[in-house]
Design a protein around this motif. Structure first.
Motif, PDB file in Angstrom:
ATOM      1  N   ARG A   1     -14.249  26.343 -47.349  1.00 58.83           N
ATOM      2  CA  ARG A   1     -14.610  27.230 -46.246  1.00 58.83           C
ATOM      3  C   ARG A   1     -14.968  26.391 -45.017  1.00 58.83           C
ATOM      4  O   ARG A   1     -15.657  25.377 -45.115  1.00 58.83           O
ATOM      5  N   CYS A   2     -14.499  26.819 -43.872  1.00 59.80           N
ATOM      6  CA  CYS A   2     -14.703  26.042 -42.652  1.00 59.80           C
ATOM      7  C   CYS A   2     -16.183  26.042 -42.245  1.00 59.80           C
ATOM      8  O   CYS A   2     -16.823  27.102 -42.255  1.00 59.80           O
ATOM      9  N   PRO A   3     -16.732  24.874 -41.870  1.00 60.44           N
ATOM     10  CA  PRO A   3     -18.160  24.813 -41.515  1.00 60.44           C
ATOM     11  C   PRO A   3     -18.493  25.482 -40.176  1.00 60.44           C
ATOM     12  O   PRO A   3     -19.652  25.638 -39.838  1.00 60.44           O
ATOM     13  N   CYS A   4     -17.471  25.927 -39.442  1.00 60.19           N
ATOM     14  CA  CYS A   4     -17.745  26.514 -38.120  1.00 60.19           C
ATOM     15  C   CYS A   4     -18.321  27.919 -38.213  1.00 60.19           C
ATOM     16  O   CYS A   4     -18.804  28.465 -37.231  1.00 60.19           O
ATOM     17  N   GLY A   5     -18.253  28.492 -39.409  1.00 63.19           N
ATOM     18  CA  GLY A   5     -18.840  29.823 -39.571  1.00 63.19           C
ATOM     19  C   GLY A   5     -17.837  30.958 -39.444  1.00 63.19           C
ATOM     20  O   GLY A   5     -18.196  32.128 -39.452  1.00 63.19           O
TER      21      GLY A   5
ATOM     22  N   CYS B   1      -8.209  26.846 -39.976  1.00 58.65           N
ATOM     23  CA  CYS B   1      -9.202  26.944 -38.900  1.00 58.65           C
ATOM     24  C   CYS B   1      -9.337  25.592 -38.177  1.00 58.65           C
ATOM     25  O   CYS B   1      -8.447  25.215 -37.439  1.00 58.65           O
ATOM     26  N   CYS B   2     -10.416  24.853 -38.438  1.00 63.09           N
ATOM     27  CA  CYS B   2     -10.725  23.663 -37.624  1.00 63.09           C
ATOM     28  C   CYS B   2     -10.226  22.343 -38.219  1.00 63.09           C
ATOM     29  O   CYS B   2     -10.762  21.279 -37.882  1.00 63.09           O
ATOM     30  N   GLU B   3      -9.239  22.368 -39.079  1.00 65.15           N
ATOM     31  CA  GLU B   3      -8.877  21.153 -39.811  1.00 65.15           C
ATOM     32  C   GLU B   3      -8.586  19.949 -38.912  1.00 65.15           C
ATOM     33  O   GLU B   3      -9.099  18.854 -39.138  1.00 65.15           O
TER      34      GLU B   3
HETATM   35 ZN   LIG Z   1     -13.499  26.511 -38.147  1.00 60.32          ZN
END
Ligand SMILES: [Zn+2]
Lengths: 399, 229
Positions: free
Chosen positions: B188-192, B200-202
């Motif tokens: 799960r992406c840490p950005c929330g 997402c933010c990879e």
């Molecule tokens: Zn993210």
């Protein structure tokens, strides 16, 4: 040399320029060795058949010559006289005399009063006092093949296969050699052009960059037309300043750090810095890291012949190792403190080391810069402006 | 990714010798023991502005710097010993003279090399340049900036390094991911966003991971823990 000086780098460049050999004298020196070279090559020369070639070696070849501290003293111009031949047909003594005859003839043909001196390895021609230099001529045979064999045999395989660094290796004569007067193949070896090629490699990018700048500046039409001696890199400049610093610190003291050690360690430490300030910083910070330790023995290896240790006298004379480090410490302190003061407030210790006489030649150029008195607060504001615009000042934090 | 160097005390000493050879010629080693190298003397503050370069040093401060074994994972302690800076929280100097010169783990992540010369010419000199500006009658806190005290300043500094929002939750979840050896797209992406990292933010996370090794993320987390207590 009428450019005004408005920062530390311009000051040190101007000082190095002032202790360098004057261009006119340098050109005269080139004329001198060309003239002796042509004399050796004349058809009636005793070495005509041996296809003699003469070329400079040492600091002339490296571009690190400095004026003697007393302006009355002379420059040493070291040149090689290489003739074709082999150590299985000539003794060292025979080669020395073969060249010696020509050197003597040249001296008398050119009205040089003093007869050339037969030194340990060289012939020395003393020109008249007004000429300001004397010439050491080193008789030599080409020796690339045996030099490479020697390097490979000693395990320096890569170096032994490096054409550029080995193709001009020499066999030279030495009066104190036990086989000076007999045919043997154990002559001393030397490789001044190989060393110069190595030295050039250490600064090649900056050397080429500066040549291009002279062309851009329209002083020359193309890079190929720029003579090497018209380019001075920060490495060469730094070495000149360090040698002068050494000269004034030691005079004729036999324990003084020798030029070849200063030059080699400086070139090893230098990493392409584009100005003399950055170059001095890197060299003075790192040069002693290039001295190798093996047990109690210190090595400053000749980069083109690792079997030769430029510091080989340190074991016999421990004072020389001690003095090297004392000199280095003094040079670090003197140059570093200069950079921490306003550029036109040169510490007296540094003036003394580079000589008052040289300083007096350069200091009028500092007065040319219009003095702008800036208040401390204005200076601080400029810092803030710069930081605001460029960032990069980390912020304090209380944890 | 390079791990932080594990320096012996002799290696620390050699780095200090490089520093005082030229950059800081008026500092001297005053103590060398198994667990630290201590230096003291005058620290020169050099200008950043090219216009000010011809002036040489801007100022000098009397300092004592203690470099502990464990450097660079463990930060050097810096003391202002000349009494020129008031011992006040607002000036980032503790009553014992120790200086709060930076958020150490943030510097570890940003520094191009973690040598003693870099620390001194970087955050330590920055700290004294800040003081110099202030001593010349300029409000440095406003003009250059400062970190807020304690955890909020720490979170701000971390958020800049991690490119995330300066909340404990966001910083912690980023550090949790970065403390792992590998980055997995399915996490799960840490950005929330509640999405998987891979969608997402990879890209951004991989870039950050290039600077913030698991080791540095661990040091960051420890500091965060100690400030949260
Ligand atoms: Zn993210």
């Amino acid at each position: 040399m009428t450019k005004q000086i408005s920062n530390h780098i311009e000051f040190l460049d101007a000082m190095a320029d002032a202790i360098d050999i004057p261009t006119k004298l340098h050109e005269k020196a080139i004329d001198r060795y060309n003239s002796i070279g042509e004399y050796f090559q004349r058809p009636t020369s005793g070495i005509f058949d041996r296809d003699p070639v003469t070329y400079p070696q040492g600091s002339f070849l490296l571009g690190t010559v400095i004026r003697p501290v007393g302006d009355a003293d002379e420059f040493d111009l070291d040149i090689v006289c290489q003739v074709q031949g082999s150590d299985n047909e000539l003794t060292q003594e025979e080669l020395k005399q073969l060249v010696g005859i020509e050197v003597n003839d040249y001296a008398s043909a050119n009205g040089i009063a003093k007869s050339p001196k037969d030194g340990r390895r060289c012939w020395t021609i003393e020109y008249s006092k007004s000429e300001k230099f004397h010439m050491d001529i080193l008789p030599a045979l080409p020796n690339a093949h045996r030099y490479r064999e020697f390097l490979i045999e000693k395990g320096h395989v890569g170096l032994g296969a490096d054409v550029e660094l080995t193709e001009n290796a020499l066999a030279i004569t030495d009066k104190e050699h036990e086989n000076y007067a007999s045919i043997t193949n154990d002559w001393l070896i030397s490789n001044p052009r190989g060393y110069a090629a190595w030295f050039r490699q250490q600064q090649s990018a900056e050397f080429d960059r500066r040549k291009s700048l002279l062309v851009e500046d329209r002083q020359f039409a193309s890079v190929d037309e720029v003579p090497d001696y018209r380019v001075k890199t920060p490495l060469q400049r730094a070495i000149q300043l360090l040698k002068r610093h050494r000269d004034t610190m030691y005079g004729d003291d036999p324990d003084k750090p020798i030029s070849i050690i200063i030059t080699t360690l400086s070139a090893q430490a230098y990493s392409g810095e584009q100005n003399i300030g950055d170059a001095l910083r890197t060299i003075l910070t790192d040069m002693d890291k290039h001295i190798a330790d093996e047990g109690s023995v210190r090595y400053v290896r000749n980069p083109v012949n690792p079997e030769e240790n430029f510091a080989d006298k340190w074991e016999e004379f421990p004072a020389r190792e001690k003095e090297f480090h004392r000199w280095l410490k003094a040079a670090q302190t003197d140059f570093s403190h200069y950079f921490r003061r306003p550029y036109d407030s040169v510490p007296s210790d540094l003036v003394e080391r580079l000589t008052q006489n040289t300083f007096d030649k350069v200091s009028p150029l500092m007065a040319l810069a219009s003095p702008t008195v800036v208040s401390p607060k204005e200076v601080a504001s400029k810092e803030v402006d710069y930081i605001t615009e460029h960032g990069g000042n980390s912020k304090p934090w209380q944890g | 990714m390079a791990r932080l160097a594990k320096l012996t005390i002799e290696e620390i000493r050699d780095e200090v010798l490089s520093l005082i050879a030229f950059d800081q010629p008026d500092l001297n080693i005053i103590e060398l023991s198994d667990d630290k190298v201590e230096i003291s003397g005058r620290l020169f503050v050099m200008p950043k502005s090219p216009e000010n370069q011809p002036l040489g040093a801007l100022d000098q401060f009397e300092v004592r710097i203690v470099i502990p074994i464990g450097f660079p994972a463990i930060e050097p302690l810096v003391f202002e010993t000349g009494g020129r800076i008031e011992r006040e929280l607002d000036y980032h100097v503790n009553p014992n003279g120790s200086c709060c010169y930076s958020v150490w783990p943030a510097w570890l992540a940003d520094a191009k090399d973690q040598s003693i010369s870099e620390v001194v010419s970087g955050p330590i000199m920055d700290f004294f340049r800040w003081q110099y500006v202030r001593l010349n009658g300029i409000d440095a806190a406003t003009a250059i900036g400062e970190r807020q005290h304690y955890i909020s300043g720490l979170l701000d500094a971390y958020a800049e390094v991690l490119d995330c929002s300066p909340t404990q939750k966001s910083v912690s979840s980023h550090l949790k991911v970065l403390r792992r050896k590998w980055l997995r797209s399915r996490w799960r992406c840490p950005c929330g966003s509640r999405k998987k990292i891979g969608v997402c933010c990879e890209t951004n996370l991989r870039k950050i991971k290039g600077r913030v090794s698991p080791e540095i993320a661990e040091i960051m987390q420890e500091k965060l823990n100690s400030q949260s207590r």
